[in-house]
Design an enzyme around this catalytic site. Sequence first.
Site, mmCIF file in Angstrom:
data_model
loop_
_atom_site.group_PDB
_atom_site.id
_atom_site.type_symbol
_atom_site.label_atom_id
_atom_site.label_comp_id
_atom_site.label_asym_id
_atom_site.label_seq_id
_atom_site.Cartn_x
_atom_site.Cartn_y
_atom_site.Cartn_z
ATOM 1 N N THR A 1 -14.701 -10.609 -0.180
ATOM 2 C CA THR A 1 -13.771 -10.129 0.839
ATOM 3 C C THR A 1 -13.441 -8.683 0.527
ATOM 4 O OG1 THR A 1 -11.821 -10.678 -0.445
ATOM 5 C CG2 THR A 1 -12.615 -12.339 1.076
ATOM 6 N N GLU B 1 -12.655 -16.509 3.487
ATOM 7 C CA GLU B 1 -12.255 -17.664 2.663
ATOM 8 C C GLU B 1 -12.331 -18.986 3.420
ATOM 9 O OE1 GLU B 1 -10.718 -14.774 2.784
ATOM 10 O OE2 GLU B 1 -9.765 -14.237 0.878
ATOM 11 N N LYS C 1 9.883 -5.423 10.865
ATOM 12 C CA LYS C 1 11.147 -6.129 10.988
ATOM 13 C C LYS C 1 12.175 -5.193 11.593
ATOM 14 C CE LYS C 1 13.121 -10.021 8.906
ATOM 15 N NZ LYS C 1 13.418 -10.855 7.788
ATOM 16 N N TRP D 1 11.267 -10.108 13.950
ATOM 17 C CA TRP D 1 9.917 -9.577 13.783
ATOM 18 C C TRP D 1 9.338 -9.123 15.102
ATOM 19 C CZ3 TRP D 1 7.313 -13.689 10.087
ATOM 20 C CH2 TRP D 1 7.857 -13.513 8.799
#
Length: 544
Positions: free
Chosen positions: A186, A332, A441, A446
């Site tokens: 990755t 993954e 935030k 959010w």
Amino acid sequence: MLNGLMMDTQLTVNSIRDFASQVHAASELVSVTGDGGVQHFSYAESFARAGQLANALLQAGILAGDRVATLAWNDHRHFELYYGISGLGAVCHTINPRLFPEQIQYIINHAEDRLLFVDPQFLPLLEKLADNLAGVEQIILLSDDAHVPDSSIPGLVSYESFIGAHSAAVPWPELDERSASSLCYTSGTTGNPKGVLYSHRSTVLHAYAGALPDSLNLSGRDVVMPIVPMFHVNAWGIPYSAAMVGAKLVLPGARMGDGKALYQLIESEGVTVSAGVPTVWLALLAYLQASGQTLTRLQRIIVGGAACPVSIMEDFRERHGVQVIHAWGMTETSPLGTINTPRSASEAEPGPLRDKLQALQGRPVFGVDLRIVAADGNLQPRDGKASGEVQVRGPWICSGYFGRESATSHTTDGWFKTGDIATLSPAGIMHITDRVKDVIKSGGEWISSIDLENAAVGHPAIREAAVIGVPHPRWTERPLLIAVLEAGKNVSAADLLAWLEGRIARWWIPADVQFVAELPHTATGKLNKVALREQFKDYSLPPE
Ligand code: AMP
């Protein structure tokens, strides 16, 4: 316990090869290479060549568990490497050539690759690194003899001469399905890349799941072209799923970002289904727009790797009659995690509402267990509102990183922490709103940078957009929109913000817009927000 009385045959990549060589022997594989143009093979021919390769690897002393690396585009030789290397119990280590050279060097050394199969295009890169790759015994150029250039690398041979003299009949070993078959690192934006080590079992199960009707829906009637690179998460498993079902496989070579080349291949080979990240579709759509051409044979595309803007869906549907299916996954997760195939006729209704639904990341595929967890560790309800980190588990989800036992991204009860923030609707549909590291935030709530970016690229003058949080004395953070204009088009910051009103929540309206010539990307084409935040670290918001 009463054991079932069923055979315990092993789920291996070899089982896909054996099946496809017999049952789909005549199915076609089309490959675009730098040295041969467009070439046509049958699966039987391709697997025979993979056999020749395996014998050459055996002669080179490759043993089960050894890593053999590729730096290669999507073509027939890469397909042969997938099956030839893994078939021996060795590990096919696909390397992303778009990584920084230091990362490539790190990866090759960390994986302890013994052989490297390299597309001629990447030879200059390797010539620079070669002195620092002590463990690599031989470099093989993915071409025929006529295309081997002069090089500072000693003993460079062509792939065709490497496999040439060998028989296609191989003493293939009986493999344990839990043994490793392939490896992909990755490319996070920070720290060293981490290796995800797929097993034969995970690969076969993932290929089954990938072919399912509500997944990629692959069949022997399809012509499938992965535009997602074979160096990135095994091209989403398509080289395995396609062989399993006997779909004709079209491998577009190095010209995966070239809209015209892709269009011509889709039309000439009759591609019915394709898969790739949003950027490649933008390249194709830009070519179609400029040339006035229409897609006549493509039925559907799977878009993933980054959130798919609604504008891409609209364009494909309205101008070309192509269905866009949005999917989410990671290196993954092999990568298939969720996919947004319409569940019912009403969900499939065309139109803006459907596009809005389709822009979500979809439902998990059977095999992937998924949950959303708040920062305090509490499980979030599936109400479409509460958000948290996505955690997954399943037979094709990684359980650790290769050679990095300490680098764990798992909970104590064995779930993989994805680093993505999402909500789950009561119907089980996931909506990714951010990366954990990218959340904004504002006033205790959010703001989704992904939703904001997608809204902004809906404006006809905006080619690409990124949103980052910048400090604000009252709200903690406010979103800053950084945008790239479409060539030849213009919009002012004030007009763009006015246009966004009504399209997103009022308090999400960015505090400012900055126009840039281009945005930084990672090696897998994702927005590089770490670099962007660095670029804008001295930026301060205009006074209100
Ligand atoms: P990689 O391991 O390089 O394939 O990157 C995986 C990451 O890409 C995920 O963790 C997400 O952050 C992002 N990603 C992949 N697919 C999507 C999608 N459909 N929507 C939003 N983000 C996505």
